[in-house]
Design an enzyme around this catalytic site. Structure first.
Site, mmCIF file in Angstrom:
data_model
loop_
_atom_site.group_PDB
_atom_site.id
_atom_site.type_symbol
_atom_site.label_atom_id
_atom_site.label_comp_id
_atom_site.label_asym_id
_atom_site.label_seq_id
_atom_site.Cartn_x
_atom_site.Cartn_y
_atom_site.Cartn_z
ATOM 1 N N ASP B 11 0.668 -1.506 0.013
ATOM 2 C CA ASP B 11 0.000 0.209 0.314
ATOM 3 C C ASP B 11 0.633 1.216 0.201
ATOM 4 O O ASP B 11 1.699 1.315 0.963
ATOM 5 C CB ASP B 11 -0.958 -0.180 0.949
ATOM 6 C CG ASP B 11 -1.964 1.408 1.388
ATOM 7 O OD1 ASP B 11 -1.695 1.886 0.393
ATOM 8 O OD2 ASP B 11 -2.590 0.489 2.173
ATOM 9 N N MET B 12 0.835 2.010 -1.020
ATOM 10 C CA MET B 12 1.767 3.157 -0.862
ATOM 11 C C MET B 12 1.419 4.107 -0.155
ATOM 12 O O MET B 12 -0.020 4.219 -0.425
ATOM 13 C CB MET B 12 1.433 3.531 -2.203
ATOM 14 C CG MET B 12 2.624 3.551 -4.040
ATOM 15 S SD MET B 12 2.952 1.703 -3.763
ATOM 16 C CE MET B 12 1.581 1.315 -4.996
ATOM 17 N N ASP B 102 -3.685 2.285 -5.705
ATOM 18 C CA ASP B 102 -2.566 3.013 -4.945
ATOM 19 C C ASP B 102 -2.411 0.980 -3.723
ATOM 20 O O ASP B 102 -0.809 1.357 -2.784
ATOM 21 C CB ASP B 102 -1.719 3.921 -4.443
ATOM 22 C CG ASP B 102 -3.297 3.794 -2.977
ATOM 23 O OD1 ASP B 102 -4.465 3.237 -3.325
ATOM 24 O OD2 ASP B 102 -2.951 4.599 -2.724
ATOM 25 N N GLU B 103 -2.837 0.019 -4.120
ATOM 26 C CA GLU B 103 -3.224 -0.944 -3.515
ATOM 27 C C GLU B 103 -2.724 -2.741 -4.107
ATOM 28 O O GLU B 103 -3.470 -2.245 -4.921
ATOM 29 C CB GLU B 103 -4.434 -1.415 -2.263
ATOM 30 C CG GLU B 103 -3.999 0.126 -1.443
ATOM 31 C CD GLU B 103 -5.367 -0.451 -0.262
ATOM 32 O OE1 GLU B 103 -5.219 -0.687 0.546
ATOM 33 O OE2 GLU B 103 -6.731 0.471 -0.469
#
Lengths: 84, 371
Positions: B11-12, B102-103
């Site tokens: 996860d960013m 983003d995940e």
């Protein structure tokens, strides 16, 4: 707002193209750092965006692959884009 | 179902804001919000420290954080970065589920043996590669299922790795507020709180029969979630293409129907192109309207024939739109075509052959010059 600029690049078969300097408003800017790179597709054309720094200012330069032209997309003066 | 699964969630951290901070070094270490005049779409950790949150109005965000720097979002930049990061994932496993921009979940049960049987090695390697390539921090959660991997990544933030083992899950969940579990939002939290359920431990002990009575099958799922159980597999989301559509959030909103119809026409053209590109045709047209107070509704109509052109979709969508009352400012408009089937010569379109050929030619031009 985009302005066409002259750009010196290194073409590396492995890494692709890397801009190393550009001339804008008669002044040559050595690129000290490329902080970000991304690609934007528009129709059949692709544009390579580079966020670069000459050590003093931050610029966004764009390579239009179809027309083989380099443009300045943004110059950042503090937090604001000069162009937008 | 595999035994002793190992699921990783990457996860960013503050993804959009991080992209901006990496691109523009003068933003680093400063409170940054990505968004527009109205809404904060994402914010940096420095902004979060002031209480700024995604979805907050920009006005309120600046009020609580006067030094906040609001930068306009650039979805193409974020989408490119996301795609490049997601391209790294098959180096670790073939079982990947891209959960959002983003995940992503990775089931590394079968591949962890190539990493000294230590999933931390996978997490470290992936985080380093993302950091080296884009300068972005990613948090990684490791656990025995997706639910717990998601919780682990939440606990790992910012910029960390956290592993939750099955043996530790019960203790961890006992006093964990229910809303920390993925899938329990603010509304459900309120409903659970009203039942006297605040923690996962309390939810796990709550009678399942009552949960089922109140929430249906989801009640049973809630019970298992509270015990840290989740049997869902990590699988690639396969678009079923039951419908194809586009929507547009209109900055500032619009009041008059004429302007709304211009947006609607553009959306219909986009849907038409998308449908034709995939070789489909459809017969149900839907429009979605969201007002500025977020009240959202959909209207749809099913035709007796199939369509594929933007103009035809527009004619139907326009009819649906004109039947609605536009008493408030419209914040979002959406159009979709469903009831899709593969276009074939056997299925008659309302349009003649010449019209279809013309449309294909227009598509070719648009594909070359438009986005």
């Amino acid at each position: 707002m985009r302005k066409e600029v002259k750009v010196g690049v290194i073409c590396d078969p492995a890494k692709g193209i890397t801009p190393v300097w550009f001339v804008f408003m008669g002044q040559k800017h050595e690129i000290k750092n490329i902080t970000y790179k991304w690609v934007v597709r528009k129709g059949a054309n692709y544009a390579d965006h580079y966020s670069v720094s000459d050590g003093k200012n931050q610029f966004e330069i764009v390579y239009d692959r179809l027309n083989a032209k380099w443009m300045i997309e943004n110059i950042y003066n503090g937090y604001d884009s000069v162009f937008s | 179902m595999k035994k002793n699964r190992i699921v990783v969630l990457v996860d960013m951290d503050a993804f959009f804001a991080s992209c901006e901070q990496q691109e523009k070094p003068f933003l680093r270490g400063k409170p940054v919000a990505v968004g527009g005049k109205n809404i904060v779409a994402a914010c940096s950790y420095e902004a979060k420290a002031y209480g700024v949150k995604s979805g907050m109005s920009t006005y309120k965000a600046i009020e609580i954080c006067p030094s906040l720097i609001v930068v306009p979002g650039d979805m193409e930049k974020y989408a490119f970065t996301s795609r490049e990061i997601m391209k790294m994932l098959p180096d670790y496993t073939s079982e990947i589920e891209i959960f959002s921009v983003d995940e992503a979940f990775l089931d590394v049960t079968d591949t962890v043996k190539f990493w000294d049987n230590n999933p931390f090695n996978i997490a470290k390697d992936l985080r380093e590669r993302i950091k080296r390539r884009f300068g972005i921090n990613a948090s990684v959660g490791i656990s025995y299922n997706k639910l717990m991997a998601k919780l682990a990544s939440f606990l790992a933030k910012p910029d960390g790795i956290k592993m939750i083992k099955r043996d530790d899950a019960r203790n961890l969940l006992e006093n964990l507020p229910v809303e920390k579990l993925s899938g329990i939002g603010q509304r459900l939290k309120k409903e659970l709180n009203a039942l006297g359920i605040v923690t996962c431990g309390e939810l796990a002990r709550f009678p399942v029969t009552i949960l089922k009575k109140l929430f249906g099958q989801y009640g049973l799922l809630l019970h298992y979630m509270a015990m840290g159980e989740d049997s869902s597999a990590v699988k690639e989301a396969v678009p079923k293409n039951r419908s194809m559509g586009h929507s547009k959030t209109i900055p500032g909103g619009i009041e008059d129907k004429h302007t709304a119809l211009i947006y609607l026409f553009r959306l219909c053209e986009m849907v038409g192109r998308k449908v034709r590109k995939s070789g489909m045709i459809g017969k149900t047209v839907s429009i979605t309207i969201r007002y500025e107070d977020f009240f959202t509704f959909t209207r749809q109509i099913t035709l007796s024939y199939y369509i594929e052109s933007g103009e035809e979709i527009y004619e139907i969508a326009k009819g649906l739109f004109m039947q609605t009352d536009t008493l408030y400012r419209i914040r979002l408009l959406g159009v979709s075509l469903s009831g899709l089937v593969k276009a074939s010569r056997q299925i008659r379109l309302k349009e003649d052959e010449r019209g279809i050929r013309l449309r294909r030619a227009v598509d070719a031009i648009n594909n070359r010059y438009d986005r």
